[in-house]
Enzyme design. Structure first.
Site, PDB file in Angstrom:
ATOM      1  N   GLY A 147      25.991 -44.810 -63.752  1.00 48.67           N
ATOM      2  CA  GLY A 147      24.804 -45.042 -62.928  1.00 48.67           C
ATOM      3  C   GLY A 147      23.894 -46.100 -63.551  1.00 48.67           C
ATOM      4  O   GLY A 147      24.221 -46.696 -64.583  1.00 48.67           O
ATOM      5  N   SER A 167      35.661 -34.425 -51.563  1.00 50.84           N
ATOM      6  CA  SER A 167      36.317 -35.690 -51.218  1.00 50.84           C
ATOM      7  C   SER A 167      37.497 -35.457 -50.290  1.00 50.84           C
ATOM      8  O   SER A 167      38.138 -34.392 -50.327  1.00 50.84           O
ATOM      9  CB  SER A 167      36.784 -36.324 -52.532  1.00 50.84           C
ATOM     10  OG  SER A 167      37.797 -37.252 -52.304  1.00 50.84           O
ATOM     11  N   TYR A 184      42.179 -36.340 -59.940  1.00 46.97           N
ATOM     12  CA  TYR A 184      40.830 -36.404 -59.355  1.00 46.97           C
ATOM     13  C   TYR A 184      40.712 -35.447 -58.168  1.00 46.97           C
ATOM     14  O   TYR A 184      39.798 -34.618 -58.103  1.00 46.97           O
ATOM     15  CB  TYR A 184      40.539 -37.848 -58.931  1.00 46.97           C
ATOM     16  CG  TYR A 184      39.332 -37.993 -58.046  1.00 46.97           C
ATOM     17  CD1 TYR A 184      38.056 -37.717 -58.526  1.00 46.97           C
ATOM     18  CD2 TYR A 184      39.458 -38.406 -56.718  1.00 46.97           C
ATOM     19  CE1 TYR A 184      36.948 -37.854 -57.701  1.00 46.97           C
ATOM     20  CE2 TYR A 184      38.358 -38.539 -55.891  1.00 46.97           C
ATOM     21  CZ  TYR A 184      37.108 -38.262 -56.391  1.00 46.97           C
ATOM     22  OH  TYR A 184      36.007 -38.384 -55.575  1.00 46.97           O
ATOM     23  N   LYS A 220      38.396 -31.845 -57.535  1.00 46.99           N
ATOM     24  CA  LYS A 220      37.494 -31.568 -56.413  1.00 46.99           C
ATOM     25  C   LYS A 220      37.897 -30.250 -55.733  1.00 46.99           C
ATOM     26  O   LYS A 220      37.056 -29.444 -55.345  1.00 46.99           O
ATOM     27  CB  LYS A 220      37.536 -32.723 -55.401  1.00 46.99           C
ATOM     28  CG  LYS A 220      36.951 -34.023 -55.936  1.00 46.99           C
ATOM     29  CD  LYS A 220      35.454 -33.913 -56.116  1.00 46.99           C
ATOM     30  CE  LYS A 220      34.851 -35.182 -56.667  1.00 46.99           C
ATOM     31  NZ  LYS A 220      33.425 -35.091 -56.957  1.00 46.99           N
ATOM     32  N   LEU A 257      37.197 -51.232 -51.342  1.00 50.33           N
ATOM     33  CA  LEU A 257      37.612 -52.460 -50.649  1.00 50.33           C
ATOM     34  C   LEU A 257      36.442 -53.386 -50.292  1.00 50.33           C
ATOM     35  O   LEU A 257      36.483 -54.583 -50.592  1.00 50.33           O
ATOM     36  CB  LEU A 257      38.408 -52.085 -49.379  1.00 50.33           C
ATOM     37  CG  LEU A 257      38.894 -53.279 -48.560  1.00 50.33           C
ATOM     38  CD1 LEU A 257      39.892 -54.131 -49.341  1.00 50.33           C
ATOM     39  CD2 LEU A 257      39.521 -52.808 -47.235  1.00 50.33           C
TER      40      LEU A 257
END
Ligand code: NAD
Length: 325
Positions: free
Chosen positions: A35, A115, A139, A143, A188
């Site tokens: 951050g 996610s 990952y 989640k 992207l």
């Protein structure tokens, strides 16, 4: 006050602004590993790491916190496969420390950044919340397991928890107060904008032989300001519902755009030709990922205000120029 972990990151900083606009005071807790101090809009900022239990407990002891929005996580899919231990440690241990501290001080409302990666390869499109959950990355597993932890905390300790399963967060604050600044960048739209800004020569397209209209992968891009609003609505729902409420909601645009379509819109918005290089497919990239957000619309009263891809790219471009040129 609302505690926002990871509140100095991309989605967190937008959500802190949305919470402020809804009248909440916020404490931002962020390690600044990814951050940015200048993207903190919290009333209080604490630099700290969720992997250290004492640090997070002391934040609860120092401030009158009534609810939590939990963004802090490691979130690079490729890195999670190369270095899984760090992902288990940060995402699982970090979240467990947060939940333990909440329980200790009797704060029991939490909105969690889940996610689309909890689903893995979809069997049907659009993806609904009941779809098979068969993660294809560490990952995604973290989640999924955090969602299971939330189930247990709601069932056994009376917590109220909402997990928001985001698809591709994109765009930036229309007023350009904050935006996307990831290092490394893997998303992207900012990568293509880097080409437009001269920070990168061309954009690699991973595969143009998928079973889609133009052969490139189709993804679901949701404006980050619309995502931020869903957190405010989720918190309100948790305060209304009382104990032991538990839900998970998809948040997406509902409309898929191919990689080539995104690049074309960036060309239109920036006026840059955006050279592309076609490479091989990446392992584990499904052809199409598009969400159904019908449940969030129905139960949270959520709707999109910035669903148009051109608007998403325009807001991202305004921020990109301001931040990086
Ligand atoms: P980000 O990296 O910009 O924000 C995460 C923040 O958490 C960073 O500011 C980082 O410094 C902080 N953080 C990480 N570990 C910490 C720790 N142990 N203690 C304290 N702070 C810590 O990421 P983002 O794109 O804003 O994503 C936010 C959340 O949303 C993440 O949980 C991510 O997995 C999830 N998510 C993001 C997307 C997306 O498209 N960006 C999609 C689905 C889910």
């Amino acid at each position: 006050m609302i505690l926002v972990t990871g509140g100095a990151g991309y989605i967190g900083s937008h959500t802190v602004l949305a919470l402020k606009e809804a009248g909440y005071k916020t404490v931002v807790f962020d390690s600044l590993e990814r951050g940015h101090r200048d993207l903190n809009f919290g009333d209080v900022f604490v630099e700290g790491d969720l992997r250290d239990y004492d640090q997070i407990e002391s934040v609860f002891r120092a401030h009158p916190i009534e609810g939590v929005v939990h963004f802090a996580a490691s979130s690079l899919v490729g890195q999670s496969m190369a270095e899984p231990e760090g992902y288990y440690l940060n995402n699982l241990t970090g979240t467990l420390n947060l939940l333990r501290a909440m329980r200790t001080v009797e704060v029991s409302r939490i909105v969690f950044s889940s996610s689309a990666s909890v689903y893995g390869e979809p069997e049907t499109i659009p993806i609904t919340e009941e779809a098979k959950k068969d993660q294809t990355s560490v990952y995604g597993e973290t989640k999924y397991w955090i969602e299971r932890m939330l189930d247990s905390y709601c069932r056994s300790y009376g917590f109220g928890a909402i997990a928001l399963r985001y698809f591709n967060a994109a765009g930036c604050d229309p007023a350009c107060r904050t935006g996307e600044d990831h290092t490394p960048e893997t998303h992207l739209i900012p990568l293509v904008l880097d080409v437009a800004l001269g920070r990168r020569e061309s954009i690699s397209v991973f595969g143009d032989d998928y079973p889609t209209d133009d052969g490139t992968c189709v993804r679901d891009y949701i404006h980050v300001t619309d995502l931020a609003e869903a957190h405010v609505l989720s918190l309100k729902k948790l305060f209304d519902e009382g104990q032991s409420f538990r839900a998970s909601y998809n948040l997406g645009n509902g409309k898929g755009y191919s990689v080539s379509q995104v690049i074309e819109v960036v060309r239109e918005v920036t006026g840059h030709p955006i050279p592309t290089e076609i490479g091989p497919r990446r392992a584990g990239d499904p052809a199409v990922l598009v969400a159904s957000s019908a449940l969030a619309e129905r139960e949270l009263g959520w709707s999109q205000a910035h669903a148009d891809l051109k608007e998403i790219v325009e807001t991202a471009w305004a921020w990109h120029k301001k931040r990086f040129s």
